[in-house]
Design a protein around this motif. Structure first.
Motif, PDB file in Angstrom:
ATOM      1  N   GLN A 105      -3.717 -11.087   1.448  1.00  0.00           N
ATOM      2  CA  GLN A 105      -3.335  -9.683   1.670  1.00  0.00           C
ATOM      3  C   GLN A 105      -3.234  -8.886   0.373  1.00  0.00           C
ATOM      4  O   GLN A 105      -3.531  -7.696   0.357  1.00  0.00           O
ATOM      5  N   LEU A 106      -2.827  -9.563  -0.699  1.00  0.00           N
ATOM      6  CA  LEU A 106      -2.712  -8.868  -1.986  1.00  0.00           C
ATOM      7  C   LEU A 106      -4.042  -8.241  -2.398  1.00  0.00           C
ATOM      8  O   LEU A 106      -4.080  -7.130  -2.927  1.00  0.00           O
ATOM      9  N   LEU A 107      -5.125  -8.947  -2.097  1.00  0.00           N
ATOM     10  CA  LEU A 107      -6.438  -8.512  -2.572  1.00  0.00           C
ATOM     11  C   LEU A 107      -6.924  -7.243  -1.876  1.00  0.00           C
ATOM     12  O   LEU A 107      -7.833  -6.580  -2.339  1.00  0.00           O
ATOM     13  N   PHE A 108      -6.313  -6.898  -0.745  1.00  0.00           N
ATOM     14  CA  PHE A 108      -6.696  -5.682  -0.026  1.00  0.00           C
ATOM     15  C   PHE A 108      -5.874  -4.464  -0.453  1.00  0.00           C
ATOM     16  O   PHE A 108      -6.155  -3.350  -0.033  1.00  0.00           O
ATOM     17  N   VAL A 109      -4.865  -4.687  -1.255  1.00  0.00           N
ATOM     18  CA  VAL A 109      -3.974  -3.573  -1.615  1.00  0.00           C
ATOM     19  C   VAL A 109      -4.719  -2.452  -2.366  1.00  0.00           C
ATOM     20  O   VAL A 109      -4.597  -1.284  -1.986  1.00  0.00           O
ATOM     21  N   PRO A 110      -5.531  -2.773  -3.399  1.00  0.00           N
ATOM     22  CA  PRO A 110      -6.223  -1.670  -4.093  1.00  0.00           C
ATOM     23  C   PRO A 110      -7.055  -0.795  -3.151  1.00  0.00           C
ATOM     24  O   PRO A 110      -6.985   0.433  -3.218  1.00  0.00           O
ATOM     25  N   ALA A 111      -7.805  -1.415  -2.226  1.00  0.00           N
ATOM     26  CA  ALA A 111      -8.602  -0.628  -1.284  1.00  0.00           C
ATOM     27  C   ALA A 111      -7.698   0.193  -0.377  1.00  0.00           C
ATOM     28  O   ALA A 111      -8.005   1.336  -0.035  1.00  0.00           O
ATOM     29  N   GLY A 112      -6.578  -0.383   0.020  1.00  0.00           N
ATOM     30  CA  GLY A 112      -5.648   0.316   0.908  1.00  0.00           C
ATOM     31  C   GLY A 112      -5.009   1.521   0.255  1.00  0.00           C
ATOM     32  O   GLY A 112      -4.775   2.545   0.904  1.00  0.00           O
ATOM     33  N   VAL A 113      -4.732   1.415  -1.038  1.00  0.00           N
ATOM     34  CA  VAL A 113      -4.136   2.557  -1.747  1.00  0.00           C
ATOM     35  C   VAL A 113      -5.121   3.729  -1.749  1.00  0.00           C
ATOM     36  O   VAL A 113      -4.723   4.891  -1.676  1.00  0.00           O
ATOM     37  N   GLY A 114      -6.410   3.420  -1.764  1.00  0.00           N
ATOM     38  CA  GLY A 114      -7.424   4.461  -1.652  1.00  0.00           C
ATOM     39  C   GLY A 114      -7.284   5.246  -0.352  1.00  0.00           C
ATOM     40  O   GLY A 114      -7.549   6.446  -0.310  1.00  0.00           O
ATOM     41  N   VAL A 115      -6.844   4.570   0.716  1.00  0.00           N
ATOM     42  CA  VAL A 115      -6.639   5.224   2.004  1.00  0.00           C
ATOM     43  C   VAL A 115      -5.617   6.343   1.874  1.00  0.00           C
ATOM     44  O   VAL A 115      -5.790   7.443   2.397  1.00  0.00           O
ATOM     45  N   ILE A 123       0.837  -1.209   0.000  1.00  0.00           N
ATOM     46  CA  ILE A 123       0.000   0.000   0.000  1.00  0.00           C
ATOM     47  C   ILE A 123       0.868   1.253   0.000  1.00  0.00           C
ATOM     48  O   ILE A 123       0.638   2.183  -0.782  1.00  0.00           O
ATOM     49  N   VAL A 124       1.878   1.269   0.864  1.00  0.00           N
ATOM     50  CA  VAL A 124       2.743   2.453   0.958  1.00  0.00           C
ATOM     51  C   VAL A 124       3.475   2.698  -0.366  1.00  0.00           C
ATOM     52  O   VAL A 124       3.459   3.813  -0.900  1.00  0.00           O
ATOM     53  N   LEU A 125       4.075   1.628  -0.903  1.00  0.00           N
ATOM     54  CA  LEU A 125       4.865   1.799  -2.130  1.00  0.00           C
ATOM     55  C   LEU A 125       3.982   2.084  -3.350  1.00  0.00           C
ATOM     56  O   LEU A 125       4.299   2.943  -4.162  1.00  0.00           O
TER      57      LEU A 125
END
Lengths: 231, 124
Positions: free
Chosen positions: B71-81, A42-44
């Motif tokens: 965990q990979l599947l949550f990355v797109p939503a997390g980038v929204g954060v 997320i950070v990167l």
């Protein structure tokens, strides 16, 4: 070149590559709690998206091919539960009591803490469904008068908090039973918490998945009632 | 139930679809995939009772593969954060205090409640 920055290929590649790097860092650090692949990615990726000046809606659309599988992965949580079905026996009462108690605790405490620290009513309502899994929290936010997109941000935040700090806090609170630990992780940190619980132990992961589902249900039922009393 | 990864993923998506349909029919306040999880669980229990080795089912193998990278599947939503960080700066104190406090309290309450009840149930 600028159209390439907006294309799904680049955005998906960036997401996959940073996640892979996150896995590598986790392994290289011997599984350090802060080295959660989801956090690193997320950070990167967030930094990359900003650097490339990609609109966040474009990023979300481009990576739908990844987020689509979240639904199937939720279904997949039936598998660890199936393997652990025998361990459900003798645990039904704790399960049926702890989940509503946990959901009520999450709602009441987030509302009171937010008010005491000066949050306005809209923000309080937006925060209130944060313990439910992301799609449910978004829907609930809408029904109770919060800001749905912001609620999803808070839901992801408690998920990541659980992935990073959950096991350490549980150990500190001397909760050692794998079933209790899993249940607690899923009850406050939904799917992201379940992903960490699953990495710790299959029993923990199975009960976290179960708690995630039941907490979504309990939060949906309790939230309108509790908000009517509290606000 | 024989077959490879595509067969397995098909089972998962079909369970999700059944879940979505049930949720729409009943207006239940739960997400479709969670109901789909229950559907798959019941299907696997039935197969086990009939004497099948469910570990060899394609749905089980696809599920194991998918969950390994949950965990990979949550990355797109997390980038929204990340995109929202600026917008919530003014309210950072109540947000951080309320989220962290409520999260920790909920975690410990659920953990202790189950531990307490499990002991009393064990004694009974």
């Amino acid at each position: 070149m600028s159209d390439l920055a907006d294309s799904p290929v680049l955005l998906v590649a960036l997401t996959l590559a940073t996640y892979r790097l996150g896995c590598w860092i986790r392994d290289a650090s011997g599984g350090h709690a802060l080295a959660q692949p989801v956090l690193v990615a997320i950070v990167l990726t967030g930094a990359g998206v900003r650097l490339l000046d990609v609109d966040i809606a474009t990023y979300a659309r481009g990576t739908e091919v990844i987020s689509f599988w979240l639904g199937a992965a939720t279904v997949a949580l039936a598998v660890p539960l199936h393997r652990q079905a025998a361990r459900l026996k003798g645990f039904v009462v704790p399960l049926v009591v702890a989940i509503p108690v946990g959901a009520a605790t999450s709602i009441v405490s987030v509302v009171l803490l937010a008010r005491w620290t000066g949050a306005g009513e809209e923000l309080v309502r937006t925060l209130s469904p944060k313990a439910a899994t992301t799609p449910v929290s978004i829907a609930l936010s809408e029904t109770v008068g919060g800001i749905p997109s912001l609620t999803s941000v808070f839901a992801i935040a408690v998920g990541i908090l659980g992935a990073v700090a959950g096991p350490a806090v549980l150990t500190l609170a001397r909760i050692t039973d794998r079933r209790s630990r899993g249940l607690a992780m899923g009850a406050v940190s939904h799917g992201v918490g379940a992903s960490r619980a699953l990495a710790e132990d299959e029993t923990e992961g199975a009960f976290a998945g179960l708690a995630m589902g039941l907490t979504a249900l309990a939060t949906s039922l309790l939230l309108p009632l509790l908000l009517a009393v509290l606000l | 139930m024989r077959g490879g990864i595509v067969v397995g993923l098909t089972w998962l998506v079909v369970c999700q679809l059944v879940g979505e349909v049930l949720v729409r029919l009943t207006d239940a306040p739960v997400p479709g995939p969670v109901v789909g999880m229950v559907v798959l669980l019941l299907a696997l229990e039935v197969r086990r009772r009939r004497g099948h080795d469910t570990d060899r089912d394609p749905a089980v193998r696809a599920a194991d593969g998918l969950l390994r990278h949950l965990q990979l599947l949550f990355v797109p939503a997390g980038v929204g954060v990340v995109a929202y960080l600026g917008a919530i700066r003014d309210d950072a104190v109540p947000i951080v205090v309320a989220i962290a406090g409520s999260w920790a309290l909920g975690l410990v309450v659920v953990g202790w409640t189950t531990r307490l009840l499990e002991r009393s149930e064990g004694r009974a």
